[in-house]
Design a protein around this motif. Structure first.
Motif, PDB file in Angstrom:
ATOM      1  N   LEU A  98     -31.166 -41.522   6.969  1.00  0.00           N
ATOM      2  CA  LEU A  98     -31.601 -40.811   8.173  1.00  0.00           C
ATOM      3  C   LEU A  98     -33.092 -41.068   8.382  1.00  0.00           C
ATOM      4  CD1 LEU A  98     -29.773 -37.383   7.854  1.00  0.00           C
ATOM      5  CD2 LEU A  98     -29.325 -39.190   9.529  1.00  0.00           C
ATOM      6  N   PRO A  99     -33.501 -41.294   9.628  1.00  0.00           N
ATOM      7  CA  PRO A  99     -34.924 -41.560   9.889  1.00  0.00           C
ATOM      8  C   PRO A  99     -35.799 -40.407   9.401  1.00  0.00           C
ATOM      9  CG  PRO A  99     -33.588 -41.969  11.857  1.00  0.00           C
ATOM     10  CD  PRO A  99     -32.687 -41.320  10.847  1.00  0.00           C
ATOM     11  N   PRO A 100     -37.015 -40.701   8.973  1.00  0.00           N
ATOM     12  CA  PRO A 100     -37.899 -39.653   8.469  1.00  0.00           C
ATOM     13  C   PRO A 100     -38.336 -38.664   9.557  1.00  0.00           C
ATOM     14  CG  PRO A 100     -39.092 -41.712   8.639  1.00  0.00           C
ATOM     15  CD  PRO A 100     -37.647 -42.014   8.916  1.00  0.00           C
ATOM     16  N   THR A 101     -38.106 -39.002  10.801  1.00  0.00           N
ATOM     17  CA  THR A 101     -38.438 -38.127  11.922  1.00  0.00           C
ATOM     18  C   THR A 101     -37.268 -37.230  12.321  1.00  0.00           C
ATOM     19  OG1 THR A 101     -37.770 -39.892  13.429  1.00  0.00           O
ATOM     20  CG2 THR A 101     -40.129 -39.739  12.886  1.00  0.00           C
ATOM     21  N   CYS A 102     -36.113 -37.432  11.712  1.00  0.00           N
ATOM     22  CA  CYS A 102     -34.881 -36.735  12.076  1.00  0.00           C
ATOM     23  C   CYS A 102     -34.935 -35.249  11.688  1.00  0.00           C
ATOM     24  CB  CYS A 102     -33.704 -37.407  11.377  1.00  0.00           C
ATOM     25  SG  CYS A 102     -32.121 -36.592  11.641  1.00  0.00           S
ATOM     26  N   ALA A 103     -34.637 -34.388  12.654  1.00  0.00           N
ATOM     27  CA  ALA A 103     -34.666 -32.939  12.408  1.00  0.00           C
ATOM     28  C   ALA A 103     -33.691 -32.532  11.315  1.00  0.00           C
ATOM     29  CB  ALA A 103     -34.359 -32.175  13.688  1.00  0.00           C
ATOM     30  N   GLY A 131     -43.285 -41.840  21.538  1.00  0.00           N
ATOM     31  CA  GLY A 131     -42.961 -43.155  20.992  1.00  0.00           C
ATOM     32  C   GLY A 131     -42.001 -43.117  19.825  1.00  0.00           C
ATOM     33  N   ILE A 132     -41.253 -42.048  19.711  1.00  0.00           N
ATOM     34  CA  ILE A 132     -40.327 -41.888  18.586  1.00  0.00           C
ATOM     35  C   ILE A 132     -38.978 -42.549  18.875  1.00  0.00           C
ATOM     36  CG2 ILE A 132     -39.147 -40.194  17.117  1.00  0.00           C
ATOM     37  CD1 ILE A 132     -42.288 -40.298  16.969  1.00  0.00           C
ATOM     38  N   VAL A 155     -35.945 -54.688  11.113  1.00  0.00           N
ATOM     39  CA  VAL A 155     -37.267 -54.136  11.442  1.00  0.00           C
ATOM     40  C   VAL A 155     -37.534 -52.934  10.538  1.00  0.00           C
ATOM     41  CG1 VAL A 155     -37.275 -54.931  13.853  1.00  0.00           C
ATOM     42  CG2 VAL A 155     -36.258 -52.718  13.286  1.00  0.00           C
ATOM     43  N   SER A 156     -38.795 -52.563  10.419  1.00  0.00           N
ATOM     44  CA  SER A 156     -39.129 -51.432   9.546  1.00  0.00           C
ATOM     45  C   SER A 156     -39.323 -50.123  10.301  1.00  0.00           C
ATOM     46  CB  SER A 156     -40.387 -51.746   8.737  1.00  0.00           C
ATOM     47  OG  SER A 156     -41.482 -51.973   9.595  1.00  0.00           O
ATOM     48  N   GLU A 165     -46.369 -46.142  11.121  1.00  0.00           N
ATOM     49  CA  GLU A 165     -46.267 -47.297  11.998  1.00  0.00           C
ATOM     50  C   GLU A 165     -47.641 -47.831  12.396  1.00  0.00           C
ATOM     51  OE1 GLU A 165     -43.430 -47.423  15.298  1.00  0.00           O
ATOM     52  OE2 GLU A 165     -42.648 -45.538  14.515  1.00  0.00           O
ATOM     53  N   SER A 166     -48.619 -46.967  12.452  1.00  0.00           N
ATOM     54  CA  SER A 166     -49.959 -47.352  12.931  1.00  0.00           C
ATOM     55  C   SER A 166     -50.658 -48.306  12.006  1.00  0.00           C
ATOM     56  CB  SER A 166     -50.835 -46.117  13.124  1.00  0.00           C
ATOM     57  OG  SER A 166     -50.201 -45.234  13.999  1.00  0.00           O
TER      58      SER A 166
END
Length: 166
Positions: A98-103, A131-132, A155-156, A165-166
């Motif tokens: 699961l993406p690290p941004t996923c609630a 930009g998520i 892709v990462s 990402e920055s």
């Protein structure tokens, strides 16, 4: 798709449901509202047979709408895409990709939701503005690529937070 409206089952000043309830205790509408609509989990993933490592691609599931970042047939997704993963509290506790941004992942891990999450911001567009989401980042849907071409689409960014990402 209009601005997201958070479920209205709490009294003024009460803790939001995502802070006061376990994943298992949430109602179906609360559970569904945790999805921020980023589409990252609907990008194809490739697993290395030797190491078990999961690699994200920028290729969407056949049902992923790259503009709206939602499933085109959510109700029938598992009939149309047999390997579509249905998120449940148990699945969320077991899925490592699961993406690290996923609630769902954040709450599973005891972390707060990001300020751009629609439940926090009150606006569905905030996930895109931050930009998520996959909007503008997908190379296409899976039917547009051969299996060999998918290797070139690794892709990462789906596995990173915006800070990383920055």
């Amino acid at each position: 798709m209009g601005d997201y409206k958070a479920p209205r089952h709490r009294a003024a000043g009460a803790e939001p449901f995502w802070r006061s309830k376990s994943l298992e205790a949430m109602t179906p509408s609360e559970w569904e509202s945790l999805c921020d609509g980023c589409g990252r989990c609907c990008l194809l993933k490739l697993e290395d047979d030797d190491t078990g490592e999961v690699h994200h691609t920028d290729v969407g599931c056949t049902l992923l709408d790259g503009l709206g970042c939602r499933c085109r047939d959510y109700r029938n997704r598992q009939k149309r895409v047999p390997d579509c993963v249905r998120l449940t509290p148990q699945a969320v506790r077991e899925i490592p990709w699961l993406p690290p941004t996923c609630a769902y992942r954040l709450l599973r891990d005891g972390e707060p939701l990001f300020s751009w999450h629609p439940l926090v911001s009150g606006r569905a567009a905030s996930v895109h503005e931050a930009g998520i989401s996959v909007r503008g980042r997908m190379s296409g849907n899976e039917e547009e690529f051969t299996e060999d071409e998918l290797l070139d689409r690794i892709v990462s960014w789906p596995g990173l937070t915006p800070d990383e990402e920055s």
